[in-house]
Scaffold this motif. Structure first.
Motif, PDB file in Angstrom:
ATOM      1  N   ALA A 114       0.572  -1.542   0.615  1.00  9.28           N
ATOM      2  CA  ALA A 114      -0.446  -0.177   0.088  1.00  9.28           C
ATOM      3  C   ALA A 114       1.283   1.457   0.067  1.00  9.28           C
ATOM      4  O   ALA A 114       0.571   2.082  -0.697  1.00  9.28           O
ATOM      5  N   TYR A 115       2.234   1.051   0.271  1.00 13.05           N
ATOM      6  CA  TYR A 115       3.078   2.175   0.174  1.00 13.05           C
ATOM      7  C   TYR A 115       4.442   2.338  -0.623  1.00 13.05           C
ATOM      8  O   TYR A 115       5.143   3.118  -0.348  1.00 13.05           O
ATOM      9  N   ASN A 116       3.678   1.338  -1.704  1.00 15.98           N
ATOM     10  CA  ASN A 116       4.588   0.842  -2.855  1.00 15.98           C
ATOM     11  C   ASN A 116       6.127   1.224  -2.628  1.00 15.98           C
ATOM     12  O   ASN A 116       6.741   1.559  -3.065  1.00 15.98           O
ATOM     13  N   ARG A 117       5.819   0.263  -2.062  1.00 10.45           N
ATOM     14  CA  ARG A 117       7.443  -0.829  -1.527  1.00 10.45           C
ATOM     15  C   ARG A 117       6.986  -2.156  -1.461  1.00 10.45           C
ATOM     16  O   ARG A 117       5.742  -2.645  -1.788  1.00 10.45           O
ATOM     17  N   LEU A 118       8.130  -2.883  -2.556  1.00  5.76           N
ATOM     18  CA  LEU A 118       8.470  -3.611  -3.478  1.00  5.76           C
ATOM     19  C   LEU A 118       8.090  -4.992  -1.647  1.00  5.76           C
ATOM     20  O   LEU A 118       8.687  -4.521  -0.871  1.00  5.76           O
ATOM     21  N   ASP A 119       6.929  -5.555  -1.755  1.00  3.21           N
ATOM     22  CA  ASP A 119       6.804  -6.862  -0.831  1.00  3.21           C
ATOM     23  C   ASP A 119       7.303  -8.205  -0.623  1.00  3.21           C
ATOM     24  O   ASP A 119       6.450  -9.656  -1.435  1.00  3.21           O
ATOM     25  N   LEU A 120       8.277  -7.901  -0.508  1.00  3.19           N
ATOM     26  CA  LEU A 120       8.823  -9.474  -0.392  1.00  3.19           C
ATOM     27  C   LEU A 120       8.584 -10.256   0.930  1.00  3.19           C
ATOM     28  O   LEU A 120       8.668 -11.781   0.558  1.00  3.19           O
ATOM     29  N   THR A 121       7.408  -9.876   1.976  1.00  2.58           N
ATOM     30  CA  THR A 121       7.321 -10.291   2.893  1.00  2.58           C
ATOM     31  C   THR A 121       6.643 -11.227   2.071  1.00  2.58           C
ATOM     32  O   THR A 121       6.631 -13.032   2.407  1.00  2.58           O
ATOM     33  N   THR A 122       5.269 -10.706   1.510  1.00  2.00           N
ATOM     34  CA  THR A 122       4.410 -11.750   1.153  1.00  2.00           C
ATOM     35  C   THR A 122       4.433 -12.796  -0.327  1.00  2.00           C
ATOM     36  O   THR A 122       4.305 -13.750  -0.484  1.00  2.00           O
TER      37      THR A 122
END
Length: 472
Positions: A114-122
């Motif tokens: 939601a903050y336009n960061r790469l979501d490496l966790t998901t």
């Protein structure tokens, strides 16, 4: 000749971007050609057919009035076969002839939170590709593929190149560029990062043409109408729109001569399309599925579903997109009506399955912005609240194994989605999910609106006795 390298030779690209270049070439302007391929080993039969046909294929378009038109599209001059090392794509991308690298990716395929960061966790696939690129290998995600291509381009001294999105991601040029730069930074390639920042641009663009997945009857109609048996034939609606920001670093085709709108800012067009068309499309697909309809036109013709869509746009979207402080250059009521007319076209036979996919990306991207704006103005979200309520009801059907088709959602964590549905208060659990709602997660006003809308959705489902019109 200048080349556009396109990543993703799916139906939408072939019914949209390739068609505009085809129309330009028909005018005699043949300074640009298309090369394309996929970063994944999908569509193998279609790719093989396109190779055998020299990149040519037949496009059938159908108007809301039922007028069928057929044209042989010949803009794709090179079809690049898939290999795990992406060698063909990298070779073409590193050529000095390539001036634009374009791509079509689903919203979830950018892996942004939601903050336009790469979501490496998901996303395990993104993590795997990051490690692969660190080791000098390419990968199928858009960031890994672009990193491999741009590394080779820099090494070859091939010069600047424009990176052009052709998809539904909001602010797609800005956001995909941000994701790419983050990816390269995580790889640790500081020299490539500086080169990309200095030698590429990423215009925002808005694209629009309904293009269902091709079915066998498209091939049959094409054969009957043209005498050509084309396994790569596809169908789309007659309407088409492409709006692009004028921000190219290595030249571009004269698209404006064939109907493309070249603008300083795509924002107004993009917001209108995403909220009035894309979100409405999802609303109709979720609602239609809940009453066991197969096609989008069936849901659009249903009086209650059509009212859901009409009220959502009229009550909550138009007031935030067209204000005295920021008047919209688009006639939004007219745009709404045209959208509903397009969705009502029975000849398109666009499926709810295709449109309903990726809800976990569409809620934050297509729907939450309207809710945020309405709440910030202290206004009701009763009409827009129906859309998340429909998706939650749809999700509960998925959880119970009652959907009539396979639901695909690249951004969904099945464990999280199942937990929402199994919670003592599914509405609260759904409205408290941070990836879906960001700073709105758990907001009492959101919970109340979705709970109230959910009651309307339940009444609609239990009372629906409508029988759809059978297409001719």
């Amino acid at each position: 000749m200048n080349v556009i390298l396109h990543l993703g030779l799916g139906s939408f690209h072939r019914a949209h971007q390739a068609v505009y270049l085809h129309e330009l070439q028909k005018t005699g302007d043949r300074r640009w050609s298309l090369a394309g391929g996929n970063t994944r080993p999908d569509m193998a039969e279609t790719i093989a057919t396109l190779q055998a046909q020299g990149g040519a294929y037949t496009l059938e378009t159908i108007s809301p009035a039922g007028v069928h038109r057929y044209e042989r599209i010949t803009a794709i001059s090179q079809v690049i076969p898939h290999t795990p090392d992406l060698a063909g794509l990298i070779r073409q991308g590193a050529s000095a002839d390539t001036k634009i690298i374009s791509f079509t990716v689903t919203e979830a395929g950018y892996y942004l939170d939601a903050y336009n960061r790469l979501d490496l966790t998901t996303f395990a696939e993104l993590r795997a590709d990051l490690e692969a690129v660190k080791a000098g290998q390419p990968g199928p995600t858009i960031y890994a593929a672009l990193t491999a291509i741009l590394r080779a381009r820099r090494a070859a001294g091939a010069g600047p190149v424009t990176l052009l999105n052709c998809d539904n991601l909001r602010h797609n040029g800005d956001r995909s560029r941000g994701g790419l730069l983050q990816f390269i930074e995580l790889v640790g390639d500081t020299e490539l990062l500086a080169w990309v920042q200095a030698h590429t641009s990423s215009p925002n663009a808005m694209v629009d043409r309904i293009t269902p997945r091709p079915t066998p009857d498209v091939r049959e109609r094409v054969l009957a109408a043209t005498g050509v048996d084309d396994p790569a034939a596809l169908m789309g609606e007659s309407f088409s729109q492409w709006v692009i920001e004028e921000h190219f670093v290595a030249g571009r085709p004269a698209w404006e001569t064939v109907g493309v709108q070249m603008v300083d800012s795509v924002d107004a067009f993009e917001e209108a399309k995403i909220r009035l068309l894309n979100a409405t499309h999802s609303c109709i697909a979720w609602a239609g599925t809940l009453i066991n309809r197969l096609y989008i036109h069936e849901g659009t013709q249903h009086p209650v579903i059509r009212q859901f869509a009409h009220d959502y746009v009229t009550d909550d979207v138009i007031p935030v997109l067209d204000t005295p402080e920021h008047p919209c250059p688009i006639d939004l009521p007219r745009y709404r009506d045209v959208v509903l007319e397009r969705f009502s076209n029975p000849a398109i036979c666009d499926t709810n399955q295709r449109v309903a996919m990726d809800g976990f990306s569409k809620i934050p991207g297509f729907i939450a912005p309207t809710i945020r704006q309405r709440l910030a103005r202290g206004e009701s979200i009763d009409s827009v609240g129906v859309l998340p309520a429909l998706f939650l009801a749809y999700l509960q059907r998925w959880h119970a194994g009652l959907l009539p088709y396979t639901y695909q959602d690249q951004a969904m964590d099945p464990a999280v989605a199942n937990a929402m549905c199994e919670a003592a208060d599914p509405v609260l659990a759904f409205c408290s999910d941070v990836p879906l709602w960001g700073e709105l997660a758990g907001d009492a006003r959101l919970v109340k609106a979705v709970r109230r809308a959910g009651e309307r959705v339940q009444r609609f489902v239990t009372s629906s006795t409508w029988v759809p019109t059978v297409p001719a």
